[in-house]
Write a protein that holds these residues in place. Structure first.
Motif, PDB file in Angstrom:
ATOM      1  N   PRO A  23       0.800  -1.217   0.000  1.00  0.00           N
ATOM      2  CA  PRO A  23       0.000   0.000   0.000  1.00  0.00           C
ATOM      3  C   PRO A  23       0.836   1.273   0.000  1.00  0.00           C
ATOM      4  CG  PRO A  23      -0.557  -1.409   1.886  1.00  0.00           C
ATOM      5  CD  PRO A  23       0.548  -2.063   1.128  1.00  0.00           C
ATOM      6  N   ALA A  24       2.007   1.256   0.624  1.00  0.00           N
ATOM      7  CA  ALA A  24       2.814   2.472   0.676  1.00  0.00           C
ATOM      8  C   ALA A  24       3.259   2.894  -0.722  1.00  0.00           C
ATOM      9  CB  ALA A  24       4.017   2.264   1.583  1.00  0.00           C
ATOM     10  N   SER A  25       3.590   1.927  -1.578  1.00  0.00           N
ATOM     11  CA  SER A  25       4.055   2.284  -2.910  1.00  0.00           C
ATOM     12  C   SER A  25       2.905   2.696  -3.819  1.00  0.00           C
ATOM     13  CB  SER A  25       4.828   1.122  -3.534  1.00  0.00           C
ATOM     14  OG  SER A  25       3.952   0.038  -3.763  1.00  0.00           O
ATOM     15  N   ALA A  26       1.657   2.349  -3.452  1.00  0.00           N
ATOM     16  CA  ALA A  26       0.508   2.684  -4.277  1.00  0.00           C
ATOM     17  C   ALA A  26      -0.122   4.012  -3.877  1.00  0.00           C
ATOM     18  CB  ALA A  26      -0.525   1.574  -4.190  1.00  0.00           C
ATOM     19  N   GLN A  27       0.416   4.660  -2.855  1.00  0.00           N
ATOM     20  CA  GLN A  27      -0.171   5.914  -2.412  1.00  0.00           C
ATOM     21  C   GLN A  27      -0.037   6.964  -3.502  1.00  0.00           C
ATOM     22  OE1 GLN A  27       1.712   8.525   0.462  1.00  0.00           O
ATOM     23  NE2 GLN A  27      -0.198   8.545   1.620  1.00  0.00           N
ATOM     24  N   SER A  28      -1.095   7.732  -3.660  1.00  0.00           N
ATOM     25  CA  SER A  28      -1.113   8.791  -4.658  1.00  0.00           C
ATOM     26  C   SER A  28      -1.676  10.052  -4.015  1.00  0.00           C
ATOM     27  CB  SER A  28      -1.991   8.367  -5.843  1.00  0.00           C
ATOM     28  OG  SER A  28      -2.182   9.443  -6.720  1.00  0.00           O
ATOM     29  N   VAL A  29      -0.955  11.158  -4.138  1.00  0.00           N
ATOM     30  CA  VAL A  29      -1.427  12.455  -3.664  1.00  0.00           C
ATOM     31  C   VAL A  29      -1.302  13.421  -4.835  1.00  0.00           C
ATOM     32  CG1 VAL A  29      -1.043  14.372  -2.059  1.00  0.00           C
ATOM     33  CG2 VAL A  29      -0.686  12.020  -1.286  1.00  0.00           C
ATOM     34  N   THR A  30      -2.389  14.122  -5.140  1.00  0.00           N
ATOM     35  CA  THR A  30      -2.367  15.130  -6.203  1.00  0.00           C
ATOM     36  C   THR A  30      -2.691  16.478  -5.592  1.00  0.00           C
ATOM     37  OG1 THR A  30      -3.124  13.496  -7.807  1.00  0.00           O
ATOM     38  CG2 THR A  30      -3.320  15.813  -8.436  1.00  0.00           C
ATOM     39  N   ILE A  31      -1.742  17.400  -5.705  1.00  0.00           N
ATOM     40  CA  ILE A  31      -1.928  18.777  -5.255  1.00  0.00           C
ATOM     41  C   ILE A  31      -1.995  19.636  -6.504  1.00  0.00           C
ATOM     42  CG2 ILE A  31      -0.877  20.706  -4.016  1.00  0.00           C
ATOM     43  CD1 ILE A  31       0.404  18.609  -2.152  1.00  0.00           C
ATOM     44  N   TYR A  32      -3.036  20.420  -6.597  1.00  0.00           N
ATOM     45  CA  TYR A  32      -3.242  21.239  -7.786  1.00  0.00           C
ATOM     46  C   TYR A  32      -2.642  22.621  -7.584  1.00  0.00           C
ATOM     47  CZ  TYR A  32      -6.414  17.468  -8.797  1.00  0.00           C
ATOM     48  OH  TYR A  32      -6.931  16.225  -9.023  1.00  0.00           O
ATOM     49  N   PRO A  33      -1.926  23.148  -8.583  1.00  0.00           N
ATOM     50  CA  PRO A  33      -1.339  24.487  -8.440  1.00  0.00           C
ATOM     51  C   PRO A  33      -2.434  25.550  -8.412  1.00  0.00           C
ATOM     52  CG  PRO A  33      -1.000  23.652 -10.664  1.00  0.00           C
ATOM     53  CD  PRO A  33      -1.622  22.532  -9.874  1.00  0.00           C
ATOM     54  N   ALA A  34      -2.161  26.624  -7.718  1.00  0.00           N
ATOM     55  CA  ALA A  34      -3.120  27.734  -7.652  1.00  0.00           C
ATOM     56  C   ALA A  34      -3.185  28.438  -9.001  1.00  0.00           C
ATOM     57  CB  ALA A  34      -2.701  28.721  -6.570  1.00  0.00           C
ATOM     58  N   PRO A  35      -4.392  28.680  -9.502  1.00  0.00           N
ATOM     59  CA  PRO A  35      -4.510  29.420 -10.765  1.00  0.00           C
ATOM     60  C   PRO A  35      -4.005  30.853 -10.584  1.00  0.00           C
ATOM     61  CG  PRO A  35      -6.631  28.440 -10.126  1.00  0.00           C
ATOM     62  CD  PRO A  35      -5.684  28.268  -8.983  1.00  0.00           C
ATOM     63  N   SER A  36      -3.515  31.424 -11.639  1.00  0.00           N
ATOM     64  CA  SER A  36      -3.068  32.817 -11.618  1.00  0.00           C
ATOM     65  C   SER A  36      -4.230  33.705 -11.189  1.00  0.00           C
ATOM     66  CB  SER A  36      -2.579  33.211 -13.014  1.00  0.00           C
ATOM     67  OG  SER A  36      -2.220  34.568 -13.022  1.00  0.00           O
ATOM     68  N   GLY A  37      -3.986  34.573 -10.239  1.00  0.00           N
ATOM     69  CA  GLY A  37      -5.017  35.495  -9.767  1.00  0.00           C
ATOM     70  C   GLY A  37      -5.844  34.967  -8.617  1.00  0.00           C
ATOM     71  N   ALA A  38      -5.581  33.746  -8.172  1.00  0.00           N
ATOM     72  CA  ALA A  38      -6.346  33.181  -7.054  1.00  0.00           C
ATOM     73  C   ALA A  38      -6.068  33.964  -5.785  1.00  0.00           C
ATOM     74  CB  ALA A  38      -5.984  31.710  -6.856  1.00  0.00           C
ATOM     75  N   SER A  39      -7.060  34.072  -4.935  1.00  0.00           N
ATOM     76  CA  SER A  39      -6.928  34.752  -3.652  1.00  0.00           C
ATOM     77  C   SER A  39      -6.332  33.767  -2.647  1.00  0.00           C
ATOM     78  CB  SER A  39      -8.295  35.253  -3.182  1.00  0.00           C
ATOM     79  OG  SER A  39      -8.163  35.955  -1.974  1.00  0.00           O
ATOM     80  N   ILE A  40      -5.045  33.942  -2.358  1.00  0.00           N
ATOM     81  CA  ILE A  40      -4.321  33.036  -1.460  1.00  0.00           C
ATOM     82  C   ILE A  40      -4.492  33.517  -0.022  1.00  0.00           C
ATOM     83  CG2 ILE A  40      -2.050  32.091  -0.882  1.00  0.00           C
ATOM     84  CD1 ILE A  40      -3.210  31.081  -3.547  1.00  0.00           C
ATOM     85  N   SER A  41      -4.706  32.579   0.878  1.00  0.00           N
ATOM     86  CA  SER A  41      -4.935  32.904   2.285  1.00  0.00           C
ATOM     87  C   SER A  41      -3.707  33.557   2.912  1.00  0.00           C
ATOM     88  CB  SER A  41      -5.270  31.633   3.065  1.00  0.00           C
ATOM     89  OG  SER A  41      -5.285  31.895   4.460  1.00  0.00           O
ATOM     90  N   PRO A  42      -3.917  34.676   3.611  1.00  0.00           N
ATOM     91  CA  PRO A  42      -2.807  35.262   4.373  1.00  0.00           C
ATOM     92  C   PRO A  42      -2.661  34.620   5.752  1.00  0.00           C
ATOM     93  CG  PRO A  42      -4.729  36.677   4.541  1.00  0.00           C
ATOM     94  CD  PRO A  42      -5.109  35.527   3.638  1.00  0.00           C
ATOM     95  N   ASN A  43      -3.617  33.774   6.136  1.00  0.00           N
ATOM     96  CA  ASN A  43      -3.651  33.240   7.501  1.00  0.00           C
ATOM     97  C   ASN A  43      -3.071  31.842   7.668  1.00  0.00           C
ATOM     98  OD1 ASN A  43      -5.027  35.581   7.969  1.00  0.00           O
ATOM     99  ND2 ASN A  43      -6.893  34.633   8.722  1.00  0.00           N
ATOM    100  N   TYR A  44      -2.980  31.071   6.574  1.00  0.00           N
ATOM    101  CA  TYR A  44      -2.589  29.672   6.717  1.00  0.00           C
ATOM    102  C   TYR A  44      -1.640  29.217   5.627  1.00  0.00           C
ATOM    103  CZ  TYR A  44      -6.604  29.515   9.789  1.00  0.00           C
ATOM    104  OH  TYR A  44      -7.484  29.760  10.796  1.00  0.00           O
ATOM    105  N   THR A  45      -0.802  28.249   5.995  1.00  0.00           N
ATOM    106  CA  THR A  45      -0.085  27.439   5.018  1.00  0.00           C
ATOM    107  C   THR A  45      -0.376  25.986   5.384  1.00  0.00           C
ATOM    108  OG1 THR A  45       1.956  27.416   6.315  1.00  0.00           O
ATOM    109  CG2 THR A  45       1.768  29.114   4.607  1.00  0.00           C
TER     110      THR A  45
END
Length: 172
Positions: A23-45
């Motif tokens: 199962p460890a080798s089959a793990q898949s995580v997809t993080i999508y890049p923020a579109p240009s102009g998106a309102s990024i949170s100033p409060n969290y990372t």
């Protein structure tokens, strides 16, 4: 042909080790890049398995949110806040919760402004502090949508599909 029990056992173990699901080798995580102009949170990372995940801010709902897709095993999420006094002293060092409570997730406080927790199933998770929850402190709400990967995705070139790619659209 003389087959001993030990040679048969060794052969079966060798065959089984080649087809065993890891199962460890089959793990898949997809993080999508923020579109240009998106309102990024100033409060969290937010990081997911150590990779930076964009956190967005929506003024219409006064909320912060992040999303990603995953399958194949648990993922570790770290949340850092820039809110006054972090997760701690602003709430008298009270507890930080990950809801829904039915998931039984207890975050680890790494610092006054940083927590870590692990999820093993897709779902929507809300981060809450002692005096901070989704019922009255909208500007500090953080929602994390951990989605299962999409399947059976239609082709953008299919004549029966109207495809809107990443970005912002004025529908008015």
């Amino acid at each position: 042909m003389n087959i001993t029990k030990s040679s048969l056992l060794c052969g079966c173990v060798a065959l089984f080790s080649m087809i065993t699901f890891n199962p460890a080798s089959a793990q898949s995580v997809t993080i999508y890049p923020a579109p240009s102009g998106a309102s990024i949170s100033p409060n969290y990372t937010v990081t997911v398995n150590g990779a930076v995940n964009p956190v967005y801010y929506t003024r219409t709902q006064n909320a912060h949110y992040a999303y990603f897709d995953f399958s194949g095993g648990p993922v570790t999420i770290e949340v850092t806040t820039t809110l006054n006094n972090g997760f701690g002293s602003g709430w008298d060092n009270g507890p930080v919760r990950v809801t829904p409570n039915s998931r039984g997730i207890t975050p680890t406080r790494l610092a006054p402004d940083r927590i870590r927790f692990t999820i093993s199933a897709p779902g929507q998770y809300i981060i809450e502090g002692n005096q901070w929850d989704y019922r009255g402190q909208g500007d500090t709400v953080l929602v994390i949508a951990a989605n299962p990967p999409e399947t059976n995705i239609p082709s953008p070139t299919d004549p029966n599909v109207i495809y809107y790619g990443p970005g912002f659209y004025n529908v008015g």
